[in-house]
Write an enzyme that holds these catalytic residues in place. Structure first.
Site, PDB file in Angstrom:
ATOM      1  N   CYS A  18      -4.996  12.017  13.122  1.00 56.71           N
ATOM      2  CA  CYS A  18      -5.696  10.724  13.046  1.00 56.71           C
ATOM      3  C   CYS A  18      -5.522  10.056  14.406  1.00 56.71           C
ATOM      4  CB  CYS A  18      -5.143   9.873  11.911  1.00 56.71           C
ATOM      5  SG  CYS A  18      -3.567   9.143  12.293  1.00 56.71           S
ATOM      6  N   ASP A  24       4.723   0.271  12.099  1.00 53.73           N
ATOM      7  CA  ASP A  24       3.501  -0.344  11.557  1.00 53.73           C
ATOM      8  C   ASP A  24       3.355  -1.805  11.952  1.00 53.73           C
ATOM      9  OD1 ASP A  24       3.479   1.507   8.413  1.00 53.73           O
ATOM     10  OD2 ASP A  24       2.971   2.052  10.468  1.00 53.73           O
ATOM     11  N   LYS A  33       0.850  -1.201   0.000  1.00 54.96           N
ATOM     12  CA  LYS A  33       0.000   0.000   0.000  1.00 54.96           C
ATOM     13  C   LYS A  33       0.884   1.250   0.000  1.00 54.96           C
ATOM     14  CE  LYS A  33      -1.686   1.455   4.113  1.00 54.96           C
ATOM     15  NZ  LYS A  33      -1.476   2.840   4.527  1.00 54.96           N
ATOM     16  N   ASN A  34       1.899   1.274   0.873  1.00 58.93           N
ATOM     17  CA  ASN A  34       2.680   2.507   1.066  1.00 58.93           C
ATOM     18  C   ASN A  34       3.716   2.741  -0.014  1.00 58.93           C
ATOM     19  OD1 ASN A  34       1.094   2.971   3.230  1.00 58.93           O
ATOM     20  ND2 ASN A  34       2.607   2.435   4.780  1.00 58.93           N
ATOM     21  N   ARG A  42       0.140  14.059  13.335  1.00 60.23           N
ATOM     22  CA  ARG A  42       0.540  13.857  11.936  1.00 60.23           C
ATOM     23  C   ARG A  42       0.723  15.180  11.177  1.00 60.23           C
ATOM     24  NH1 ARG A  42      -1.119   8.620  10.460  1.00 60.23           N
ATOM     25  NH2 ARG A  42       0.479   8.707   8.852  1.00 60.23           N
ATOM     26  N   ARG A  49      -8.708  -0.761   4.757  1.00 60.17           N
ATOM     27  CA  ARG A  49      -7.920   0.298   4.111  1.00 60.17           C
ATOM     28  C   ARG A  49      -6.535  -0.218   3.752  1.00 60.17           C
ATOM     29  NH1 ARG A  49      -6.680   5.059   7.498  1.00 60.17           N
ATOM     30  NH2 ARG A  49      -5.304   5.249   5.725  1.00 60.17           N
ATOM     31  N   ARG A  54      -5.126  10.430   4.508  1.00 61.20           N
ATOM     32  CA  ARG A  54      -4.143  11.509   4.635  1.00 61.20           C
ATOM     33  C   ARG A  54      -3.042  11.408   3.593  1.00 61.20           C
ATOM     34  NH1 ARG A  54      -2.888  12.968   8.871  1.00 61.20           N
ATOM     35  NH2 ARG A  54      -0.734  13.330   8.297  1.00 61.20           N
TER      36      ARG A  54
HETATM   37  C1  EPZ Z   1       4.158   6.912   6.608  1.00 66.11           C
HETATM   38  O1  EPZ Z   1       3.368   7.902   7.242  1.00 66.11           O
HETATM   39  C2  EPZ Z   1       3.266   5.697   6.440  1.00 66.11           C
HETATM   40  N1  EPZ Z   1       2.143   6.034   5.560  1.00 66.11           N
HETATM   41  C3  EPZ Z   1       2.755   5.228   7.802  1.00 66.11           C
HETATM   42  O2  EPZ Z   1       1.992   4.057   7.594  1.00 66.11           O
HETATM   43  C4  EPZ Z   1       3.968   4.892   8.682  1.00 66.11           C
HETATM   44  O3  EPZ Z   1       3.517   4.516   9.967  1.00 66.11           O
HETATM   45  C5  EPZ Z   1       4.885   6.122   8.779  1.00 66.11           C
HETATM   46  O4  EPZ Z   1       5.267   6.560   7.461  1.00 66.11           O
HETATM   47  C6  EPZ Z   1       6.151   5.831   9.566  1.00 66.11           C
HETATM   48  O5  EPZ Z   1       6.852   4.788   8.968  1.00 66.11           O
HETATM   49  C7  EPZ Z   1       2.360   6.058   4.223  1.00 66.11           C
HETATM   50  O6  EPZ Z   1       3.456   5.831   3.735  1.00 66.11           O
HETATM   51  C8  EPZ Z   1       1.168   6.377   3.375  1.00 66.11           C
HETATM   52  P1  EPZ Z   1       6.203  10.195   8.742  1.00 66.11           P
HETATM   53  P2  EPZ Z   1       3.906   9.436   7.306  1.00 66.11           P
HETATM   54  O7  EPZ Z   1       6.077  11.493   8.036  1.00 66.11           O
HETATM   55  O8  EPZ Z   1       4.739   9.720   6.131  1.00 66.11           O
HETATM   56  C9  EPZ Z   1       6.626  13.475  12.134  1.00 66.11           C
HETATM   57  C10 EPZ Z   1       0.183   2.627   7.881  1.00 66.11           C
HETATM   58  O9  EPZ Z   1      -0.247   2.040   8.878  1.00 66.11           O
HETATM   59  N2  EPZ Z   1       6.397  14.471  11.068  1.00 66.11           N
HETATM   60  O10 EPZ Z   1       7.323   9.282   8.361  1.00 66.11           O
HETATM   61  O11 EPZ Z   1       2.723  10.296   7.584  1.00 66.11           O
HETATM   62  C11 EPZ Z   1       5.412  12.603  12.403  1.00 66.11           C
HETATM   63  O12 EPZ Z   1       4.537  13.236  13.331  1.00 66.11           O
HETATM   64  C12 EPZ Z   1       0.609   4.066   7.988  1.00 66.11           C
HETATM   65  O13 EPZ Z   1       0.335   2.108   6.733  1.00 66.11           O
HETATM   66  C13 EPZ Z   1       6.434  15.826  11.384  1.00 66.11           C
HETATM   67  O14 EPZ Z   1       6.637  16.207  12.545  1.00 66.11           O
HETATM   68  O15 EPZ Z   1       4.832   9.405   8.595  1.00 66.11           O
HETATM   69  C14 EPZ Z   1       6.033  11.353  12.973  1.00 66.11           C
HETATM   70  O16 EPZ Z   1       6.296  11.561  14.343  1.00 66.11           O
HETATM   71  C15 EPZ Z   1       0.353   4.613   9.368  1.00 66.11           C
HETATM   72  N3  EPZ Z   1       6.239  16.740  10.398  1.00 66.11           N
HETATM   73  C16 EPZ Z   1       7.366  11.239  12.221  1.00 66.11           C
HETATM   74  O17 EPZ Z   1       7.611  12.541  11.681  1.00 66.11           O
HETATM   75  C17 EPZ Z   1       6.021  16.355   9.094  1.00 66.11           C
HETATM   76  O18 EPZ Z   1       5.875  17.232   8.222  1.00 66.11           O
HETATM   77  C18 EPZ Z   1       7.373  10.235  11.082  1.00 66.11           C
HETATM   78  O19 EPZ Z   1       6.218  10.474  10.315  1.00 66.11           O
HETATM   79  C19 EPZ Z   1       5.983  14.970   8.790  1.00 66.11           C
HETATM   80  C20 EPZ Z   1       6.186  14.051   9.793  1.00 66.11           C
END
Ligand code: EPZ
Length: 421
Positions: free
Chosen positions: A120, A308, A22-23, A125, A400, A96
């Site tokens: 979420c 995850d 998916k990702n 996020r 999802r 998202r």
């Molecule tokens: C991706 O989410 C995945 N989703 C998530 O999978 C996964 O859990 C996550 O990466 C971490 O591996 C997709 O790829 C569609 P991040 P993402 O930006 O990109 C902070 C699932 O279950 N952050 O890597 O949204 C954030 O709060 C989903 O398949 C900021 O502060 O996660 C977090 O603490 C859930 N500012 C950390 O970085 C930003 O602008 C990592 O988040 C962006 C992120």
């Protein structure tokens, strides 16, 4: 409302095929906005999130044709007729990852109006890294009525540093940078295989990208890109979930169409816990022999243990011998499954970012509610190990992110059925 009824007690045996990730699919589909022409994707998982993104692309004027195959589908996309650059709240609210259209729209159109995704269940996020990166590349941003409006005649390459590695932040800015003027460097970039899969697709389209899979990715802007065709990589999180399903239910299962190299941290942790894993180049034979041992887990950006799979790991540690400590370092609220596991008789204490799990003799089925995608998988696993029926609601989360998980588990001998009540 649909519910899953899981009755523990039957061990799993046979073989199962892992679906496309998916990702990886989501950013790759968004990348079709970068240029007109026909893209073809194979091994696309039939998931709600994928159909939501296809709906969003069609809303932007893109032609998309999703033809379901036997165990995965083929998707043809042609974004030549792109006519809009706005991603509505209605669609972004549902998923998202829709924010991933921001980068490619800015690269191609020089403008985009995308609803802020909002938080979420697992955390706030934020998308500040995405927005700051675009500003560094010369975009003018305006935030109003819950939307971000971005404009730039043409983006310029920039040096962007991520405070913490962000998967979709790296993906969005990589897509924004491929046709920017000059060089972009992404420091402290995400190294997840799904980011590398997107980068490989962009390189097939003609982009100039170096450093994929490392913490420094550099992109030299080019003028033109071409459409391409891509096979979606296997879903390492689904594979890890099935490995843990064997740990929960017992038995012996051959997991096929997997890239073991994407699961090093998970394989090593499960081996320490006592699960038997015979790893081959695209398959893993999983056998459970006896009770698992408790282990400590700390979630980290790739190549660390993936957040995850944290909830699924917690489910199997509920029945391991001794005390396990699971520390969640990525998201601030990713222990929603703890309260549900307690309803099944688990003994778990949460102290800040850590959960302390004391292994119990057995779990007892009960009614539980899934709160997010991976929590729903965790509850299925706990149900496989519990005595008596576990009734799981909130299936919209499961559907999802997992392609027919209940059907795949039933085919392996699990007593699991989906009922409409
Ligand atoms: C991706 O989410 C995945 N989703 C998530 O999978 C996964 O859990 C996550 O990466 C971490 O591996 C997709 O790829 C569609 P991040 P993402 O930006 O990109 C902070 C699932 O279950 N952050 O890597 O949204 C954030 O709060 C989903 O398949 C900021 O502060 O996660 C977090 O603490 C859930 N500012 C950390 O970085 C930003 O602008 C990592 O988040 C962006 C992120």
């Amino acid at each position: 409302m649909e519910r899953l009824i899981v009755k523990g007690g039957s061990s799993l045996k046979g073989r199962t095929r892992i679906s496309g990730a998916k990702n990886a699919a989501l950013p790759m589909l968004a990348a079709t906005l970068l240029t007109g022409g026909e893209f073809t994707f194979t091994n696309v998982p039939m998931l709600h999130d994928v159909t939501t993104l296809v709906m969003l692309l069609k809303d932007l004027g893109v032609d998309a044709d999703l033809s379901p195959g036997s165990s995965s589908c083929v998707l043809r996309i042609d974004s030549s007729s792109l006519s809009k650059y706005e991603a509505s709240y209605e669609l972004v609210r549902q998923m998202r990852a829709s924010i991933l259209v921001l980068g490619p729209l800015m690269a191609r159109e020089g403008q985009a109006r995308v609803s802020l995704p909002g938080g979420c269940a697992i955390g706030a996020r934020p998308i500040d890294f995405h927005l700051k990166g675009l500003e560094l590349m010369g975009a003018k941003l305006k935030l109003e009525e819950g939307y971000v409006e971005a404009k730039a005649a043409r983006l310029n390459g920039a040096h962007i540093y991520f405070d913490v590695p962000s998967v979709t932040g790296t993906e969005n800015l990589m897509m924004a940078a491929v046709t920017a003027r000059g060089k972009t460097t992404l420091e402290n970039a995400a190294r997840e295989p799904e980011v590398t899969a997107l980068g490989n697709m962009l390189r097939k389209m003609g982009a100039k990208i170096k450093g994929l899979g490392t913490e420094t990715i550099s992109i030299e802007g080019v003028r033109y890109l071409n459409p391409t065709e891509c096979d979606i990589i296997p879903d390492r999180i689904e594979a890890g979930t099935f490995m843990m399903a064997v740990a929960a239910a017992g038995g012996k299962v051959l997991i096929e169409d997997v890239i073991p190299g994407h699961l090093d941290a998970v394989i090593s942790k499960l081996r320490v816990a006592g699960l038997h894993l015979d790893v081959d180049n695209d398959r893993i034979l999983v056998k459970k022999r006896g009770k698992l041992k408790s282990i400590d887990i700390k979630t980290l950006p790739y190549p660390g243990f993936p957040t995850d799979l944290q909830a699924q790991m917690m489910a199997i540690m509920c029945l391991a011998s001794g005390l396990s400590v699971i520390t969640e370092t990525i998201f601030e609220n990713r222990f929603m499954h703890v309260a549900e596991l307690r309803r099944l008789g688990a003994e778990i204490k949460v102290e800040g970012r850590s959960a302390i799990i004391r292994g119990v003799k057995g779990l007892k089925g009960a009614q539980v509610m899934a709160t997010d995608l991976r929590a729903s998988a965790c509850l299925v696993l706990a149900g496989l190990a519990a005595k008596g029926p576990t009734i799981i609601s909130g299936l919209q989360h499961l559907d999802r992110g997992y392609e027919a998980m209940d059907k795949k588990l039933a085919a392996l001998g699990a007593n699991i059925s989906r009922v409409n009540e």
